[in-house]
Scaffold this active site. Sequence first.
Site, PDB file in Angstrom:
ATOM      1  N   LYS A  45      -4.787  -9.909 -10.320  1.00 51.20           N
ATOM      2  CA  LYS A  45      -4.486 -10.059  -8.893  1.00 51.20           C
ATOM      3  C   LYS A  45      -4.463  -8.685  -8.221  1.00 51.20           C
ATOM      4  CE  LYS A  45       0.512 -10.033  -9.703  1.00 51.20           C
ATOM      5  NZ  LYS A  45       1.795 -10.728  -9.493  1.00 51.20           N
ATOM      6  N   TYR A 265       5.039  19.260   7.850  1.00 51.75           N
ATOM      7  CA  TYR A 265       5.678  18.583   8.977  1.00 51.75           C
ATOM      8  C   TYR A 265       7.201  18.616   8.856  1.00 51.75           C
ATOM      9  CZ  TYR A 265       1.278  16.546  10.600  1.00 51.75           C
ATOM     10  OH  TYR A 265       0.018  16.361  11.102  1.00 51.75           O
TER      11      TYR A 265
END
Length: 371
Positions: A45, A265
Amino acid sequence: MLGFDLLWSLAMRPLVATIDLSAVCHNYAVAKRCGPGREAFAVVKANAYGHGVREVVTALHDLADGFAVACLEEAAQVRAMHADARILLLEGCFEAVEVQLAQQLRLDLVVQSQQQLDAVLAAHAGPPLNIWLKLDSGMHRLGFDADGVRAAHGALRNSAQCNELNLISHFACADERGHELTEHQLACFLDMLDLDFDQRSLANSAAILTIPAAHMDWLRPGIMLYGATPFADLSVAQLGLKPVMTLSAQLIAVRHVAQGESVGYGASWVASRASVIGTVSCGYADGYPRHAPAGTPVMVNGQRVPLVGRVSMDMLTVDLTDLAQPAVGDAVELWGNQLAVDEVAQAAGTIGYELLTKVTERVPRRYLNNH
């Protein structure tokens, strides 16, 4: 003017996920050795946990006893690649009309609710299905309680819609060895075996590796196929597994930063000494976890260095101060053969499953098969 093919060949960003398909086959074989005589659904999956369902199913085509998926779209993909495999639809059908599609695709179908049971019993056309009744043995996510399983068994056992009638459940805490809920779930499952089920399945990767009593008829290896460990205290090497995905990048910049200067940042990391900072061609838009803290390990030229500053969309930064002569173009491994994905995940406060499944489509996959 440059042609597109030439431009493409010149413009490859230095980031690649290398997938070792022979390691997938090795890990599947480990699962089979753990449960001698049992069959095993390879869980593919979520695009084979981010590794590429087409390539993984092809590699396991002649090896796997079956495959397990989460939805009909995934089942159709696998059926297109393997005409004869047993394909287990783990969550069952979400709409009644999907039962016909499951019949056309010749799926093994999980039935985990009264709504799903009614839809199967109402499906008069099409071949009978291999049905897997889902027992909620204690995870409380999907499935019938014990009385519900008994009632559903009675409704399905002699119905025209049912070929095999099987029993399935799922552990909540098998990755935490010795957890009391695991013993309770196993006992709950065993209490159902006075019913005449044809096949039974309970063991996920953690149970395959450490709980022989849970092996039953069908194993369901998932994360172990991809060379990651379900356990906090047992490494891939200790379990005899091989890493499958290596996420590799390069240094694309190297700069000197003075003591007291910040990086990235938010200026969240400040150099406590004169430092050498490397910029790496990988960021959160590639699937690297944005929340990974300073100190998360990264391998540069085979040596461990710490992540510093915030992870950006396309880049991250590392402290190269203790390396000898780092340079632009040096090899970087975010995880793989040198650095376990589970260690990176633990540093980032998550699990290897999440990191592997979140590697995005813009990261090219390169496939190796050493068979």
